[in-house]
Design an enzyme around this catalytic site. Sequence first.
Site, PDB file in Angstrom:
ATOM      1  N   HIS A 156      -3.006   6.844   4.887  1.00 29.33           N
ATOM      2  CA  HIS A 156      -2.219   6.922   4.924  1.00 29.33           C
ATOM      3  C   HIS A 156      -1.345   8.075   4.614  1.00 29.33           C
ATOM      4  O   HIS A 156      -2.209   8.629   3.374  1.00 29.33           O
ATOM      5  CB  HIS A 156      -1.180   5.372   4.192  1.00 29.33           C
ATOM      6  CG  HIS A 156      -0.944   4.601   4.017  1.00 29.33           C
ATOM      7  ND1 HIS A 156      -1.583   4.531   6.015  1.00 29.33           N
ATOM      8  CD2 HIS A 156      -0.591   2.366   4.061  1.00 29.33           C
ATOM      9  CE1 HIS A 156      -1.824   2.364   5.835  1.00 29.33           C
ATOM     10  NE2 HIS A 156      -0.168   2.155   5.504  1.00 29.33           N
TER      11      HIS A 156
ATOM     12  N   CYS B  94       1.137  -1.462  -0.325  1.00 26.74           N
ATOM     13  CA  CYS B  94       0.174   0.129  -0.072  1.00 26.74           C
ATOM     14  C   CYS B  94       1.019   0.816  -0.069  1.00 26.74           C
ATOM     15  O   CYS B  94       0.496   2.307  -0.733  1.00 26.74           O
ATOM     16  CB  CYS B  94      -1.110   0.120   1.057  1.00 26.74           C
ATOM     17  SG  CYS B  94      -0.349   0.022   2.530  1.00 26.74           S
TER      18      CYS B  94
END
Length: 379
Positions: A287, A174
């Site tokens: 994130h 990711c």
Amino acid sequence: MASSLSLLRQNTFLSATLPTTRPKPKYASAPGRVRMSLQENAPTIAVVGVTGAVGQEFLSVLSDRDFPYSSIKMLASKRSAGRRMTFEDKEYVVEELTAESFDGVDIALFSAGGSISKEFGPIAVNRGTIVVDNSSAFRMDENVPLVIPEVNPEAMEKIKVGMGKGALIANPNCSTIICLMAATPLHRHAKVLRMVVSTYQAASGAGAAAMEELELQTREVLEGKPPTCKIFNRQYAFNLFSHNASVLSNGYNEEEMKLVKETRKIWNDKDVKVTATCIRVPVMRAHAESVNLQFERPLDEDTARDILKNSPGVVVIDDRESNNFPTPLEVSNKDDVAVGRIRRDLSQDGNQGLDIFICGDQIRKGAALNAIQIAELLL
């Protein structure tokens, strides 16, 4: 406590006043919507690890993008077998994952952990299934494409549904996906020589259980109780700490080395210098990354801003006057990766370096969306 499914749809920072209700899952059909995805001549699909956070998001993205399928299997561990799930107004029973699960399956979306992928990925391929794997099991295998569709679709151009044989395609980590969505357009223009990445990673990266524990800990700390620490073995609420991945002999942890190695493979550039520091922060599901870039050719910040504004899957939020830049809250449940704080690196001469700040939904573009985009390239 709220369910895993409801938590992974949450798009807020944790605060002193946590919501007591959760939005309805996006993959539950809206009233009156005509579905075009269920088609007689479309591929057959299997979702492996369907009860996990990313598995649930697979379903959401499949529905959101009207991905065509003639049938879909919900696969999970023996513990989850027998559970009933509703997807696009139809009820399904979760089946136990076995070798026979892949008979007649064209595309299998895996998000059940590396050990499951290593065991069942090759089995699926041998039965003629194209596997899109979200784990790290095959990412650095030189025979397995590692793909971000906006970045290197050519890596899998020979793999298609109907080619008569199975194949493996790896979904990058990711953090790598979110970083390279913004860094790659700049790399194409001026060639990145060195990249320094600092990540601020959400609970979602550790799964639904970590998201639940972060919410639980927040309530406990606000009530003056000792926090429950089962996932990270330390207080997560109102705290941050080095990413929980194993630390290697070189002092980097596994998450940091994924950024290094995967960037080189995806860019097909063994010489690009990458270093990373990965931190876990008390954010639910998106994130953030601070990225410093050093270029071979000059690239000024205005040109970089224009390049990013015209890059697919990227949105620029870069308003200096009002101090408005990307935040995890803004990108939660969103497909696009947001980029801001675009500025010249004053420590480098001329226009040889830039600093940028990136935010992306870890479950969405960082996992499920990227996998479904890969599947779309198979059609």
